[in-house]
Design an enzyme around this catalytic site. Sequence first.
Site, short mmCIF file in Angstrom:
data_model
loop_
_atom_site.label_atom_id
_atom_site.label_comp_id
_atom_site.label_asym_id
_atom_site.label_seq_id
_atom_site.Cartn_x
_atom_site.Cartn_y
_atom_site.Cartn_z
N LYS A 161 0.83 -1.21 0.00
CA LYS A 161 0.00 0.00 0.00
C LYS A 161 0.87 1.26 0.00
O LYS A 161 0.63 2.19 -0.77
CB LYS A 161 -0.94 0.01 1.21
CG LYS A 161 -1.94 1.17 1.19
CD LYS A 161 -2.99 1.02 2.27
CE LYS A 161 -2.44 1.32 3.64
NZ LYS A 161 -3.48 1.36 4.68
N ASP A 189 -6.78 1.53 0.67
CA ASP A 189 -6.89 1.67 2.12
C ASP A 189 -8.33 1.38 2.53
O ASP A 189 -9.14 0.92 1.73
CB ASP A 189 -6.46 3.08 2.56
CG ASP A 189 -7.42 4.17 2.08
OD1 ASP A 189 -8.33 3.87 1.27
OD2 ASP A 189 -7.27 5.32 2.54
#
Length: 215
Positions: free
Chosen positions: A120, A138
Amino acid sequence: MNPTKRREIFTRFRQANPHPTTELEYSSPFELLVAVILSAQATDVSVNKAMRKLFPVANTPAAILALGVDGLIPYIQTIGLFRTKAKNVIEMCRMLLAEQGGEVPPTRDALEALPGVGRKTANVILNTAFGQPAIAVDTHIFRVSNRTGLAPGKDVDAVEKKLLKVIPAEFRHDAHHWLILHGRYTCMARTPQCWNCMIADLCDYKDKTPRPKGT
């Protein structure tokens, strides 16, 4: 959701916000990398507040490495998990200096090899610092993708793959920021503002919230 709806969703996002970007404050790829590492399980507001104190003092790998863990902690102790993050940032700086000439690498493999950097975080850096069409899924993007029907998936990896597959190429670079901002300010977890949503008529969510009385 059909392709026509998807295209219309991102067309509206672009019309409303032609040049979206992160809410983290930074002036170099390195500052962004530090901020993103620190932002895990923390708000952008709390990270920005800490970085306004840290970066004027140290905003290069060498300068932060010179602080050491104990010297870095006072700047970031208002951020969750600050002890672990301090160790990761110091080791990240050490590795950048030893293996990357002090520069943030523009490749996924090199980024993910750094301490404190997962997929991420790497996606955020690739997208925001280097202009690549990566999407860091997210909690906001995961929720919006599933709730709207845009790209439903059981986990973040599935949602990321689906988004990259179904989002038209012209929107792919900015999709990351549009979806985060939409989840943060409109399509919130507990009380989505469906009555104030620019894509409500395109969304598959069945339990749309009505306008609160008196507003």
